[in-house]
Design an enzyme around this catalytic site. Structure first.
Site: not given
Ligand code: NVA
Ligand code: CP
Length: 302
Positions: A98, A125, A128, A220, A260, A288
């Site tokens: 990540r 992502h 997801q 989101d 998500c 997930r």
């Molecule tokens: N768009 C959000 C998704 C988190 C799972 C982010 O990147 O923070």
């Molecule tokens: N939706 C998602 O990726 O959640 P986290 O940021 O908790 O991993």
């Protein structure tokens, strides 16, 4: 598919991965197919779902997951991502990352001799999106004649969903304020791919218009990780882009709501909608686990 950094990497395997996920979830595929496999999980950003579902998932499949905070790795002291990739490839069978920037994930994949899976970057992502497709299939039976409306920021989650919808032949409209459209390259690719599957991908700034005929309302956060500097501006710009009961009433009668997570109640979604009968959010979160196990299975077993 060697690496999974973008939904585009899985274009030809989307249905197969979904089918594996269904078989893993139902128990049709069992046992410990990933025995003696090691998955390293590097996190440059916070996570609840991705971290826990990958760790539980690899363990359920008989393998071992190692949580690696980028703060504790030598990456934090300037060791290049290329060297990190070369070395981790000697210990691990797969790396999940990540990262703050998509380029970091691409560099890791370039220098890694083992598969790299993106657990979110600023651009996409894909894990997801797989869980989302699995959830939609469970709720709606198939992807035929469905319209998904993404309400809010054309962000990483939205970008992967655009490609996912195009590949399975589901219509998708992004309802966003001007200036917050999805990534141009991904959007154009999704429009092109959608033609192949007889579906349509559109962007619409008028929320009421966008939501007409919606079977799935998806949202989101207005402020993604890394966008915190724009907090005040975004809270203003996105004000009307909220999934609430009034908006849900404008969608199709049996429309479902997806997110998500994590969610900010009172911003992109209201608490009553999140916990209503229309909410598929908690099943989506559980999926997930099943979707990621399927991705690991596809990459490491098949
Ligand atoms: N768009 C959000 C998704 C988190 C799972 C982010 O990147 O923070
Ligand atoms: N939706 C998602 O990726 O959640 P986290 O940021 O908790 O991993």
């Amino acid at each position: 598919m060697k690496h999974l950094l973008s939904m585009a990497d899985a274009k030809d395997e989307v249905f197969e991965i979904l089918s594996i996920a269904e078989d893993l979830k139902s128990g049709k595929i069992g046992g410990k197919p990933l025995e003696d496999k090691y998955l390293g999980m590097i996190f440059e950003k916070s996570s609840t779902r991705t971290r826990v579902s990958f760790e539980v998932g690899i363990n359920q499949l008989g393998g071992t997951g190692l949580y690696l905070s980028s703060k504790d790795l030598q990456l934090n002291r300037g060791e290049p991502i290329s060297d990190t990739a070369r070395v981790l490839s000697r210990f691990l069978d797969c790396i999940m990352l990540r990262s703050k920037s998509h380029e970091t994930a691409q560099q890791l994949a370039k220098y890694s001799s083992v598969p790299v899976i993106s657990g979110l970057t600023d651009k996409e992502h894909p894990c997801q999106a797989f869980a989302d497709l699995l959830t939609i299939k469970e709720y709606k039976g198939s992807f035929d004649d469905l319209k998904l409306v993404f309400v809010g920021d054309g962000n990483n989650v939205c970008n992967s969903l655009l490609l996912a919808c195009a590949y399975v032949g589901m219509d998708m409209t992004v309802a966003c304020p001007e200036g917050y459209e999805p990534d141009k390259q991904i959007y154009e690719l999704a429009v092109k791919e959608a033609k192949e599957t007889d579906s349509t991908i559109t962007v619409e700034h008028d929320l009421d218009k966008a939501v007409e005929g919606a079977d799935i309302l998806y949202t989101d956060v207005w402020v993604s990780m890394g966008d915190e500097d724009e907090l005040e501006e975004r809270q203003c710009v996105f004000k009307q882009y909220q999934i609430n009961q009034e908006l849900l009433d404008k969608a199709n009668k049996d429309a479902i709501v997806m997110h998500c997570l994590p969610a900010i109640r009172g911003q992109e979604i209201t608490d009553d909608v999140m916990t209503s009968d229309a909410s598929a959010i908690w099943d989506e979160a559980e999926n997930r686990l099943h979707a990621q196990k399927a991705i690991l299975y596809k990459i490491l077993v098949e």
